[in-house]
Enzyme design. Structure first.
Site, PDB file in Angstrom:
ATOM      1  N   GLY A   1       0.653 -72.853  -4.590  1.00 60.20           N
ATOM      2  CA  GLY A   1      -0.607 -72.885  -4.584  1.00 60.20           C
ATOM      3  C   GLY A   1      -1.799 -72.512  -4.123  1.00 60.20           C
TER       4      GLY A   1
ATOM      5  N   HIS B   1      -7.789 -78.494  -3.932  1.00 61.56           N
ATOM      6  CA  HIS B   1      -6.844 -78.624  -4.944  1.00 61.56           C
ATOM      7  C   HIS B   1      -6.966 -79.159  -7.075  1.00 61.56           C
ATOM      8  CE1 HIS B   1      -4.685 -80.371  -1.497  1.00 61.56           C
ATOM      9  NE2 HIS B   1      -3.077 -79.894  -2.047  1.00 61.56           N
TER      10      HIS B   1
ATOM     11  N   CYS C   1     -23.523 -47.632 -16.381  1.00 61.11           N
ATOM     12  CA  CYS C   1     -23.960 -46.193 -16.727  1.00 61.11           C
ATOM     13  C   CYS C   1     -25.833 -46.950 -17.273  1.00 61.11           C
ATOM     14  CB  CYS C   1     -24.070 -46.049 -17.816  1.00 61.11           C
ATOM     15  SG  CYS C   1     -24.969 -44.718 -18.610  1.00 61.11           S
TER      16      CYS C   1
ATOM     17  N   SER D   1     -22.681 -39.837 -12.313  1.00 55.74           N
ATOM     18  CA  SER D   1     -24.485 -40.005 -12.918  1.00 55.74           C
ATOM     19  C   SER D   1     -25.427 -39.551 -11.791  1.00 55.74           C
ATOM     20  CB  SER D   1     -24.819 -41.087 -13.993  1.00 55.74           C
ATOM     21  OG  SER D   1     -25.025 -41.900 -12.900  1.00 55.74           O
TER      22      SER D   1
ATOM     23  N   ASP E   1     -22.651 -41.428 -26.793  1.00 56.52           N
ATOM     24  CA  ASP E   1     -22.146 -41.438 -25.223  1.00 56.52           C
ATOM     25  C   ASP E   1     -23.648 -41.979 -24.449  1.00 56.52           C
ATOM     26  OD1 ASP E   1     -20.143 -40.541 -22.487  1.00 56.52           O
ATOM     27  OD2 ASP E   1     -22.470 -39.454 -22.641  1.00 56.52           O
TER      28      ASP E   1
END
Length: 527
Positions: free
Chosen positions: A7, A162, A358, A402, A512
């Site tokens: 772990g 832990h 965006c 963009s 869009d």
């Protein structure tokens, strides 16, 4: 020899360590049995100490002639566990333990004696400090998702490996820079009698280890390393080595720990030399779990910035004036504020149709443009220069696809404006320049309407405004609105939406996000 339960990968298997059961540990001692002896290094957890300690004692009982050739080092580097709290069990062993493994292991590999390896392991363990922090607890694979005890505005400081709760819960979550300063102060404090474990004095040389507790991306870890370096500078500490990565995880815990190894001061006869410690860290081990690290101190930030030596003067755009300079700035400000307000909606659209950034990209550009207006870098008395400023903001602040599209478009718009013979930018000049800008943009993108991209409303607007010679702005904006709305029913042909299942976008009726951003800009220029 090192080891522990699973772990915490890559510790310990990735460092060629051993298992947790006593029989496994004892078998490991047998496998590495040699004439010089063995140093066993374990984290200070009850299970680790008992299982490895029992294996050592059993080995000594079966090989009495070798009993004095097995040494035991327990590492407790967690400063979140104070002296009062840990008065019986001591501090927990955290990621700083791997520095003990590495330094002692490198010296053993060089042929150091048993006492030399043991002493350098002990010295290292006494000069490291670690503290961890996390946004939540781990989820064990294959089990029901864990319901975290933390709220969305909370973070724990002092996490163990832990899944133990932290030393304290902090809310609201502080900015990363403040959080890291807080963690470093816990490690280097000389005024807190409960936590002053390592003798920092100020202006110290250190080794920095930033450890991923399992749930962070490389990008996030890099940001943490950068902020930690800044925090060390603020506190007068100099990192001679920086290590970063998953060294001792806690499954997929969304957090990290910071470890500082205090390097020896000049003239300290009781300590190894700084050069020896660094050279042992720099030795490249042939194991799968050790992360690459530079064998040099990190360069100062100032040295990473290359100052321009160019003397050539850049030519400036022609000075062109808007018909109404105040209205010119007012409309740009309106559009920028509208983009900022629309960010949540555009982000929601892009989470379905793209990669989710965006809205944030447009917001960042809008905020930067507002700053430029306040600095008078965008004004109605220098239209072409102002448009070029917007182009530069698009490139530098927005970035990505963009940002490049906007930057190319506005650069072309500035060029188009400067071809006019007039000194005043009237609607006719705007119409001609906009057509030039769109033609210029089409040189660099294959997207053509209908394509479900920002070019759909942009093309519709410019086609309409050009046809009217710049006189029918309201009609052109309506054409752009209609084109942006129509992207809800279009199959994407370009941009990231092209990789999303077409029917899904139509079913969701999501426009869009880039086209919607253009719609917001144009509507508010008209307003």
């Amino acid at each position: 020899m090192c080891g522990g339960g699973s772990g915490h990968e890559p510790a310990h298997a990735g460092f060629v360590g051993e298992g947790m059961l006593t029989s496994q540990v004892r078998r490991g001692i047998d496998l590495i049995d040699n004439e010089k002896g063995t140093v066993i290094i374990v984290k200070n957890y009850t299970g680790d100490v008992l299982n490895f300690g029992l294996a050592k004692e059993q080995y000594a009982a079966m090989h009495s002639e070798k009993a004095n050739r097995v040494k035991f080092v327990i590492v407790g580097d967690d400063v979140a566990v104070g002296r009062t709290q840990g008065k019986i069990v001591g501090r927990r062993g955290l990621a700083g333990t791997v520095l003990v493994y590495k330094i002692a292991g490198a010296l053993a590999h060089r042929g150091g004696s048993l006492d030399e390896v043991y002493k350098i392991a002990e010295w290292t363990s006494q000069n490291i400090a670690t503290v961890g922090t996390s946004l939540g607890h781990v989820h064990v694979p294959g089990t029901a998702p864990l319901e975290t005890n933390l709220g969305q505005s909370e973070i724990e400081i002092g996490m163990g490996i832990h899944n133990e709760s932290g030393h304290q819960t902090v809310s609201p979550i502080p900015p990363l820079s403040q959080l890291i300063l807080r963690l470093i102060d816990m490690m280097i404090s000389t005024s807190d009698p409960d936590r002053s474990f390592v003798p920092f004095k100020g202006q110290d040389d250190v080794v920095l280890l930033v450890n991923n507790l399992g749930g962070l991306s490389e990008l996030e870890l890099g940001a943490i390393v950068g902020q930690t370096r800044d925090a060390l500078d603020v506190r007068g500490l100099k990192a001679l080595r920086v290590l970063a990565g998953s060294f001792m995880s806690s499954l997929n815990m969304p957090g990290f720990s910071i470890t500082l190894l205090l390097l020896p001061r000049e003239g300290d006869a009781s300590a190894p030399s700084t050069q020896q410690i660094l050279s042992l860290l720099d030795d490249k081990p042939d194991v799968p779990g050790w992360k690459w690290s530079s064998a040099q101190p990190p360069a100062a930030k100032a040295s990473q910035i290359i100052q321009s030596t160019a003397t050539a003067q850049q030519s400036k755009p022609r000075i062109l004036k808007a018909v109404d300079p105040d209205a010119f700035v007012k409309k740009i400000r309106q559009a920028a504020n509208a983009l900022i307000k629309a960010e949540p909606d555009i982000t929601r659209m892009d989470l379905i149709a793209g990669d989710g950034d965006c809205g944030l990209t447009l917001k960042a550009g809008a905020e930067a443009i507002l700053k430029k207006i306040d600095q008078n870098a965008i004004n109605g008395n220098d239209v072409a220069g102002s448009v070029m400023t917007i182009s530069q903001v698009s490139e530098e602040i927005m970035g990505g696809t963009s940002g490049a599209l906007y930057s190319i478009f506005f650069s072309g718009l500035s060029q188009g404006l400067q071809t006019t013979s007039s000194d005043v930018v009237d609607p006719r000049v705007w119409a001609q320049a906009l057509r030039t800008a769109l033609d210029n943009l089409y040189t660099y993108t294959r997207a053509r309407p209908p394509s479900r991209t920002l070019v759909d409303p942009l093309d519709a607007f410019i086609t309409a405004i050009s046809a009217s010679g710049g006189e029918r702005l309201a009609d052109a904006v309506r054409a752009a609105d209609k084109a942006a709305e129509a992207t809800k029913d279009l199959e994407a042909k370009a941009g990231r939406s092209a990789y999303v299942e077409g029917d899904k976008l139509k079913q969701e009726q999501v426009p869009d996000p880039g086209a919607w951003g253009v719609k917001v800009i144009l509507e508010n220029i008209l307003a």
